[in-house]
Motif scaffolding. Structure first.
Motif, PDB file in Angstrom:
ATOM      1  N   ARG A  79       0.879  -1.172   0.000  1.00 19.51           N
ATOM      2  CA  ARG A  79       0.000   0.000   0.000  1.00 19.51           C
ATOM      3  C   ARG A  79       0.908   1.211   0.000  1.00 19.51           C
ATOM      4  O   ARG A  79       1.762   1.363   0.869  1.00 19.51           O
ATOM      5  CB  ARG A  79      -0.930   0.035   1.211  1.00 19.51           C
ATOM      6  N   ASN A  80       0.733   2.034  -1.018  1.00 19.85           N
ATOM      7  CA  ASN A  80       1.561   3.236  -1.165  1.00 19.85           C
ATOM      8  C   ASN A  80       3.050   2.900  -1.102  1.00 19.85           C
ATOM      9  O   ASN A  80       3.823   3.556  -0.413  1.00 19.85           O
ATOM     10  CB  ASN A  80       1.190   4.289  -0.131  1.00 19.85           C
ATOM     11  N   ASP A  81       3.443   1.838  -1.790  1.00 18.56           N
ATOM     12  CA  ASP A  81       4.832   1.380  -1.909  1.00 18.56           C
ATOM     13  C   ASP A  81       5.441   0.862  -0.611  1.00 18.56           C
ATOM     14  O   ASP A  81       6.649   0.675  -0.524  1.00 18.56           O
ATOM     15  CB  ASP A  81       5.718   2.467  -2.533  1.00 18.56           C
ATOM     16  N   VAL A  82       4.621   0.610   0.400  1.00 18.62           N
ATOM     17  CA  VAL A  82       5.087   0.000   1.643  1.00 18.62           C
ATOM     18  C   VAL A  82       4.598  -1.446   1.648  1.00 18.62           C
ATOM     19  O   VAL A  82       3.397  -1.700   1.517  1.00 18.62           O
ATOM     20  CB  VAL A  82       4.543   0.741   2.889  1.00 18.62           C
ATOM     21  N   ARG A  83       5.527  -2.394   1.767  1.00 18.85           N
ATOM     22  CA  ARG A  83       5.140  -3.807   1.773  1.00 18.85           C
ATOM     23  C   ARG A  83       4.418  -4.126   3.074  1.00 18.85           C
ATOM     24  O   ARG A  83       4.952  -3.935   4.160  1.00 18.85           O
ATOM     25  CB  ARG A  83       6.366  -4.700   1.599  1.00 18.85           C
ATOM     26  N   LEU A  84       3.177  -4.640   2.942  1.00 13.06           N
ATOM     27  CA  LEU A  84       2.360  -4.990   4.097  1.00 13.06           C
ATOM     28  C   LEU A  84       2.503  -6.447   4.496  1.00 13.06           C
ATOM     29  O   LEU A  84       2.421  -6.782   5.677  1.00 13.06           O
ATOM     30  CB  LEU A  84       0.877  -4.729   3.800  1.00 13.06           C
ATOM     31  N   SER A  85       2.664  -7.322   3.487  1.00 17.47           N
ATOM     32  CA  SER A  85       2.653  -8.753   3.788  1.00 17.47           C
ATOM     33  C   SER A  85       3.303  -9.549   2.674  1.00 17.47           C
ATOM     34  O   SER A  85       3.468  -9.074   1.549  1.00 17.47           O
ATOM     35  CB  SER A  85       1.220  -9.234   3.986  1.00 17.47           C
ATOM     36  N   VAL A  86       3.648 -10.789   3.028  1.00 17.23           N
ATOM     37  CA  VAL A  86       4.139 -11.785   2.084  1.00 17.23           C
ATOM     38  C   VAL A  86       3.327 -13.043   2.358  1.00 17.23           C
ATOM     39  O   VAL A  86       3.190 -13.453   3.518  1.00 17.23           O
ATOM     40  CB  VAL A  86       5.642 -12.067   2.283  1.00 17.23           C
TER      41      VAL A  86
END
Length: 138
Positions: A79-86
């Motif tokens: 979200r907005n170039d921030v990795r939230l999950s893998v």
């Protein structure tokens, strides 16, 4: 199982159901190379007031594809170039009377304070499965 599997197997078929909420989200990038080792990406912008300006970015790689039986892929959500999950996802398909039993199994790692854990992921997955079902009934 063939019809449900086919809804995952091409960018045109998947675009009918794999997207953000109509009227509240617009796709910016949609790419899919549906083969083992292939990649998929769906990036879009939310336009609804409460999420205006948010950009979601789904980046996946396919690891195992057994036609009409199974799809295994890993993906990252941003979200907005921030990795939230893998996550690692396994989708299985089996005949069930006149229909198809599709089972979604996902193992996710939610990163730091950038994610609300699996709450929004579960809501998002339920939303997508409802859209998939609706797309197959038309």
């Amino acid at each position: 199982a063939t019809k449900v599997f086919a809804a995952w197997a091409s960018v045109e078929a998947k675009a009918k159901w794999f997207s953000g909420p109509a009227g509240r989200w617009t796709a910016e990038i949609r790419e899919q190379d549906f083969r083992e080792g292939g990649r998929e990406r769906l990036r879009g912008r939310f336009t609804a007031k409460e999420q205006e300006g948010w950009i979601s970015d789904f980046r996946a790689q396919y690891h195992d594809i057994q036609p009409d039986e199974r799809i295994v892929y890993s993906y990252e959500m941003y979200r907005n170039d921030v990795r939230l999950s893998v996550s690692l996802a396994t989708i299985t398909f089996a005949a069930d009377g006149e229909g198809t039993l599709m089972t979604v199994t996902e193992q996710g790692v939610y990163l730091d304070a950038h994610s609300d854990g699996n709450h929004s992921r579960r809501e998002g997955t339920a939303f997508l499965m409802d859209q998939l079902q609706a797309s197959l009934q038309h």
